[in-house]
Design a protein around this motif. Structure first.
Motif, PDB file in Angstrom:
ATOM      1  N   THR A   1      -8.327  33.892 -29.059  1.00  0.00           N
ATOM      2  CA  THR A   1      -7.070  33.638 -28.343  1.00  0.00           C
ATOM      3  C   THR A   1      -6.205  32.689 -29.155  1.00  0.00           C
ATOM      4  OG1 THR A   1      -8.329  33.898 -26.321  1.00  0.00           O
ATOM      5  CG2 THR A   1      -6.134  32.986 -26.086  1.00  0.00           C
ATOM      6  N   ALA A   2      -4.902  32.946 -29.144  1.00  0.00           N
ATOM      7  CA  ALA A   2      -3.954  32.130 -29.907  1.00  0.00           C
ATOM      8  C   ALA A   2      -4.154  30.650 -29.610  1.00  0.00           C
ATOM      9  CB  ALA A   2      -2.523  32.540 -29.564  1.00  0.00           C
ATOM     10  N   GLY A   3      -4.115  29.850 -30.632  1.00  0.00           N
ATOM     11  CA  GLY A   3      -4.255  28.403 -30.478  1.00  0.00           C
ATOM     12  C   GLY A   3      -5.633  27.915 -30.893  1.00  0.00           C
ATOM     13  N   ALA A   4      -6.640  28.770 -30.670  1.00  0.00           N
ATOM     14  CA  ALA A   4      -8.016  28.340 -30.958  1.00  0.00           C
ATOM     15  C   ALA A   4      -8.567  29.044 -32.180  1.00  0.00           C
ATOM     16  CB  ALA A   4      -8.903  28.613 -29.750  1.00  0.00           C
ATOM     17  N   ILE A   5      -7.680  29.608 -33.005  1.00  0.00           N
ATOM     18  CA  ILE A   5      -8.145  30.376 -34.173  1.00  0.00           C
ATOM     19  C   ILE A   5      -8.163  29.492 -35.427  1.00  0.00           C
ATOM     20  CG2 ILE A   5      -7.820  32.499 -35.496  1.00  0.00           C
ATOM     21  CD1 ILE A   5      -6.157  33.595 -33.114  1.00  0.00           C
ATOM     22  N   GLY A   6      -7.139  28.668 -35.575  1.00  0.00           N
ATOM     23  CA  GLY A   6      -7.073  27.749 -36.720  1.00  0.00           C
ATOM     24  C   GLY A   6      -7.709  26.405 -36.360  1.00  0.00           C
ATOM     25  N   HIS A   7      -7.307  25.354 -37.097  1.00  0.00           N
ATOM     26  CA  HIS A   7      -7.862  24.024 -36.805  1.00  0.00           C
ATOM     27  C   HIS A   7      -7.225  23.396 -35.572  1.00  0.00           C
ATOM     28  CE1 HIS A   7      -8.652  24.654 -41.145  1.00  0.00           C
ATOM     29  NE2 HIS A   7      -9.820  24.164 -40.783  1.00  0.00           N
ATOM     30  N   LEU A   8      -5.914  23.636 -35.424  1.00  0.00           N
ATOM     31  CA  LEU A   8      -5.181  23.095 -34.271  1.00  0.00           C
ATOM     32  C   LEU A   8      -4.202  24.170 -33.794  1.00  0.00           C
ATOM     33  CD1 LEU A   8      -4.456  19.932 -36.278  1.00  0.00           C
ATOM     34  CD2 LEU A   8      -5.335  19.663 -33.970  1.00  0.00           C
ATOM     35  N   GLY A   9      -3.999  24.224 -32.493  1.00  0.00           N
ATOM     36  CA  GLY A   9      -3.038  25.192 -31.948  1.00  0.00           C
ATOM     37  C   GLY A   9      -1.999  24.467 -31.116  1.00  0.00           C
ATOM     38  N   CYS A  10      -0.746  24.915 -31.220  1.00  0.00           N
ATOM     39  CA  CYS A  10       0.358  24.197 -30.572  1.00  0.00           C
ATOM     40  C   CYS A  10       1.039  25.086 -29.542  1.00  0.00           C
ATOM     41  CB  CYS A  10       1.387  23.798 -31.634  1.00  0.00           C
ATOM     42  SG  CYS A  10       0.655  22.812 -32.943  1.00  0.00           S
ATOM     43  N   PHE A  11       1.121  24.597 -28.311  1.00  0.00           N
ATOM     44  CA  PHE A  11       1.799  25.333 -27.243  1.00  0.00           C
ATOM     45  C   PHE A  11       3.054  24.589 -26.800  1.00  0.00           C
ATOM     46  CE2 PHE A  11      -2.720  26.628 -26.160  1.00  0.00           C
ATOM     47  CZ  PHE A  11      -2.601  27.903 -26.691  1.00  0.00           C
ATOM     48  N   SER A  12       4.041  25.384 -26.386  1.00  0.00           N
ATOM     49  CA  SER A  12       5.255  24.821 -25.779  1.00  0.00           C
ATOM     50  C   SER A  12       5.286  25.247 -24.327  1.00  0.00           C
ATOM     51  CB  SER A  12       6.491  25.387 -26.482  1.00  0.00           C
ATOM     52  OG  SER A  12       7.644  25.194 -25.675  1.00  0.00           O
TER      53      SER A  12
ATOM     54  N   ALA B   1       7.136  25.009 -17.964  1.00  0.00           N
ATOM     55  CA  ALA B   1       7.176  23.878 -17.023  1.00  0.00           C
ATOM     56  C   ALA B   1       8.562  23.794 -16.380  1.00  0.00           C
ATOM     57  CB  ALA B   1       6.853  22.592 -17.777  1.00  0.00           C
ATOM     58  N   TYR B   2       8.756  22.779 -15.588  1.00  0.00           N
ATOM     59  CA  TYR B   2      10.092  22.520 -15.014  1.00  0.00           C
ATOM     60  C   TYR B   2      10.746  21.371 -15.785  1.00  0.00           C
ATOM     61  CZ  TYR B   2       8.773  25.708 -11.263  1.00  0.00           C
ATOM     62  OH  TYR B   2       8.391  26.819 -10.561  1.00  0.00           O
ATOM     63  N   GLY B   3      10.705  21.516 -17.084  1.00  0.00           N
ATOM     64  CA  GLY B   3      11.218  20.512 -18.015  1.00  0.00           C
ATOM     65  C   GLY B   3      10.496  20.756 -19.321  1.00  0.00           C
ATOM     66  N   ASP B   4      10.490  19.760 -20.196  1.00  0.00           N
ATOM     67  CA  ASP B   4       9.787  19.913 -21.473  1.00  0.00           C
ATOM     68  C   ASP B   4       8.311  19.591 -21.319  1.00  0.00           C
ATOM     69  OD1 ASP B   4      11.480  20.738 -23.668  1.00  0.00           O
ATOM     70  OD2 ASP B   4      12.652  18.911 -23.319  1.00  0.00           O
ATOM     71  N   GLY B   5       7.523  20.153 -22.199  1.00  0.00           N
ATOM     72  CA  GLY B   5       6.090  19.841 -22.236  1.00  0.00           C
ATOM     73  C   GLY B   5       5.447  20.614 -23.361  1.00  0.00           C
ATOM     74  N   GLY B   6       4.288  20.160 -23.788  1.00  0.00           N
ATOM     75  CA  GLY B   6       3.564  20.870 -24.846  1.00  0.00           C
ATOM     76  C   GLY B   6       2.104  20.470 -24.843  1.00  0.00           C
TER      77      GLY B   6
ATOM     78  N   ASN C   1       5.717   8.192 -28.960  1.00  0.00           N
ATOM     79  CA  ASN C   1       5.621   8.277 -27.500  1.00  0.00           C
ATOM     80  C   ASN C   1       5.790   9.747 -27.157  1.00  0.00           C
ATOM     81  OD1 ASN C   1       5.936   8.386 -24.791  1.00  0.00           O
ATOM     82  ND2 ASN C   1       7.802   7.182 -24.706  1.00  0.00           N
ATOM     83  N   SER C   2       4.704  10.428 -26.913  1.00  0.00           N
ATOM     84  CA  SER C   2       4.788  11.867 -26.630  1.00  0.00           C
ATOM     85  C   SER C   2       3.753  12.232 -25.577  1.00  0.00           C
ATOM     86  CB  SER C   2       4.567  12.673 -27.908  1.00  0.00           C
ATOM     87  OG  SER C   2       4.733  14.035 -27.605  1.00  0.00           O
ATOM     88  N   ARG C   3       4.104  11.890 -24.334  1.00  0.00           N
ATOM     89  CA  ARG C   3       3.126  12.090 -23.255  1.00  0.00           C
ATOM     90  C   ARG C   3       3.614  13.185 -22.312  1.00  0.00           C
ATOM     91  NH1 ARG C   3       3.693   5.678 -22.700  1.00  0.00           N
ATOM     92  NH2 ARG C   3       5.654   6.452 -21.849  1.00  0.00           N
ATOM     93  N   LEU C   4       2.667  13.864 -21.698  1.00  0.00           N
ATOM     94  CA  LEU C   4       3.037  14.900 -20.724  1.00  0.00           C
ATOM     95  C   LEU C   4       3.121  14.255 -19.338  1.00  0.00           C
ATOM     96  CD1 LEU C   4       3.546  17.963 -20.285  1.00  0.00           C
ATOM     97  CD2 LEU C   4       1.090  18.228 -19.948  1.00  0.00           C
ATOM     98  N   ASP C   5       4.137  14.646 -18.575  1.00  0.00           N
ATOM     99  CA  ASP C   5       4.307  14.117 -17.219  1.00  0.00           C
ATOM    100  C   ASP C   5       3.336  14.767 -16.245  1.00  0.00           C
ATOM    101  OD1 ASP C   5       6.394  12.641 -18.119  1.00  0.00           O
ATOM    102  OD2 ASP C   5       7.964  13.911 -17.247  1.00  0.00           O
ATOM    103  N   ALA C   6       2.905  13.981 -15.269  1.00  0.00           N
ATOM    104  CA  ALA C   6       1.965  14.496 -14.264  1.00  0.00           C
ATOM    105  C   ALA C   6       2.610  15.601 -13.425  1.00  0.00           C
ATOM    106  CB  ALA C   6       1.482  13.353 -13.380  1.00  0.00           C
ATOM    107  N   ILE C   7       3.907  15.469 -13.122  1.00  0.00           N
ATOM    108  CA  ILE C   7       4.561  16.500 -12.309  1.00  0.00           C
ATOM    109  C   ILE C   7       4.560  17.833 -13.060  1.00  0.00           C
ATOM    110  CG2 ILE C   7       6.815  17.254 -11.388  1.00  0.00           C
ATOM    111  CD1 ILE C   7       7.229  14.460 -10.277  1.00  0.00           C
ATOM    112  N   GLN C   8       4.857  17.782 -14.349  1.00  0.00           N
ATOM    113  CA  GLN C   8       4.821  19.021 -15.144  1.00  0.00           C
ATOM    114  C   GLN C   8       3.412  19.603 -15.160  1.00  0.00           C
ATOM    115  OE1 GLN C   8       7.477  20.273 -15.659  1.00  0.00           O
ATOM    116  NE2 GLN C   8       8.916  18.581 -15.741  1.00  0.00           N
ATOM    117  N   ALA C   9       2.422  18.707 -15.320  1.00  0.00           N
ATOM    118  CA  ALA C   9       1.037  19.194 -15.381  1.00  0.00           C
ATOM    119  C   ALA C   9       0.642  19.856 -14.067  1.00  0.00           C
ATOM    120  CB  ALA C   9       0.089  18.033 -15.701  1.00  0.00           C
TER     121      ALA C   9
END
Ligand SMILES: Cc1ncc(COP(=O)(O)O)c(C=O)c1O
Length: 370
Positions: A174-185, A194-199, A232-240
């Protein structure tokens, strides 16, 4: 009839109660940044993509930035990627002081052409960022082989491809888990939006996961003790909390997009419109359905006149962006990317489209060709 490129309202109408309950749950806790909601989503997204660890962050762009920092890309290091992607992929390389080194795409899939990578490797090359564009995985087999041969990290830009799959050595990955690191938006237009930004960064490497976890909080562990310089790059609890609700529906939504893609494929069969090509043993989640025609601009004008939303992804390949003039590339350097930028057009593909809407879009495309 009007058919927007994307309309999130019908999706919200179906999950309104679930989402409101989830947001309420967060409001009751008054924990808004990271915390248990984010941890739960991290576990769920990691599991969904077949990775051991997930680390939520502020955006897809930051997931790439933090991944580059975690593997130690810094001033003057070269990172190989495609010029036919959203700016963020290359912009993140530059933001850590690295140099994006572009490699042209395969004209069928629009993903980086692995056969062109090796000749661009130098002693300064530190990583490769394949982008799984429009919902389809890049050809990861040869990319991983090259990375292994030269000791490079592979960071998947899976911003558009959560849940997309490919067979590698007989096994579905599955995409993201094939290389060393996978990045989602989790930008709202993504399949899991999400209902805003997140990754999120996913990885099977515990050490890298821990590094990304530190980097997203200014490189600190424990709090106020900084062994790294992070962000400073944290995900918000509401988005989660919203994303936990939406993750449960993700496969159904991606299936609907795949059904719509088949509808268009059939509608455009035996016409001059070129439909997206999905490689064998690949499973696209169709974040975008991108057609190709030498009469793109005429078709686009006609669609707009007839109330059909459409968009060019992407009109200017990154080697020709003004901010990258200093890299010294010129028109003609990456002919496949340049041709794709001139001839492709994304059509509405969101899950809630009706057959009537899909027929209307297809009809307008074919009218526009005449
Ligand atoms: C291929 C690609 N990479 C990176 C990103 C960046 O994601 P975000 O907008 O969440 O920062 C996006 C999304 O816009 C994307 O499509």
């Amino acid at each position: 009839m009007r058919v927007p490129l994307l309309d999130l309202k019908p999706q919200f109408a179906k999950i309104r109660d679930e989402v409101k309950q989830a947001i309420d749950r967060v409001l009751e806790t008054q924990i808004f940044v990271l915390g248990p909601e984010v941890q739960k989503l991290e576990q769920e997204v990691a599991e969904y993509s077949g990775a051991k660890f997930g680390v939520g962050c502020a955006s897809g762009t930051d997931s790439i930035l933090l991944s580059l920092m975690a593997v130690g890309v810094s001033l003057g290091d070269e990172v190989i990627t495609t010029p036919y992607t959203f700016f963020s992929t290359a912009g993140s390389i530059s933001r850590v002081g690295g140099i994006p080194v572009f490699v042209d795409i395969d004209p069928e899939t629009y993903n980086i052409d692995p056969s062109l990578i090796e000749s661009r490797i130098t002693p300064k090359t530190k990583a490769i960022i394949p982008v799984h564009l429009f919902g389809q995985c890049a050809d990861m087999g040869p990319i991983l082989e090259i990375a292994d041969k030269y000791g490079l990290h592979v960071i998947e830009d899976a911003a558009q491809s959560i849940g997309s799959k490919m067979k590698l050595d007989g096994q579905w990955m599955t995409a993201g888990a094939i290389g060393h690191l996978g990045c989602f938006s989790f930008f709202p237009s993504k399949n899991l939006g999400a209902y805003g930004d997140g990754g999120m960064v996913v990885t099977n490497d515990e050490g890298l996961a821990e590094k990304v976890r530190m980097l997203r909080v200014h490189g600190s562990k424990p709090k106020y003790h900084h062994s790294l310089i992070g962000a400073n790059s944290r995900l918000d609890a509401i988005q989660a909390a919203v994303l936990q609700v939406k993750l449960k529906h993700l496969d159904d939504w991606s299936d609907a997009r795949r059904r719509h893609a088949r509808f268009y494929d059939e509608a455009f069969a035996d016409t001059p419109i070129k439909v997206p090509k999905v490689r064998e043993e690949n499973y696209s989640i169709y974040n975008q359905y991108v057609i190709r025609t030498g009469h793109r601009d005429r078709v686009m004008r006609h669609l707009k006149e007839r109330g059909v939303g459409c968009e060019i992804y992407y009109p200017v390949p990154l080697h020709l962006q003004r901010c990258y003039a200093f890299l010294g590339y010129k028109t003609g350097d990456f002919p496949e990317s340049e041709a794709a930028a001139n001839e492709t057009l994304a059509l509405p593909i969101y899950p809630e489209l009706s057959e009537e809407q899909l027929s209307y879009v297809a009809e307008c495309v074919l009218e526009g060709l005449k």
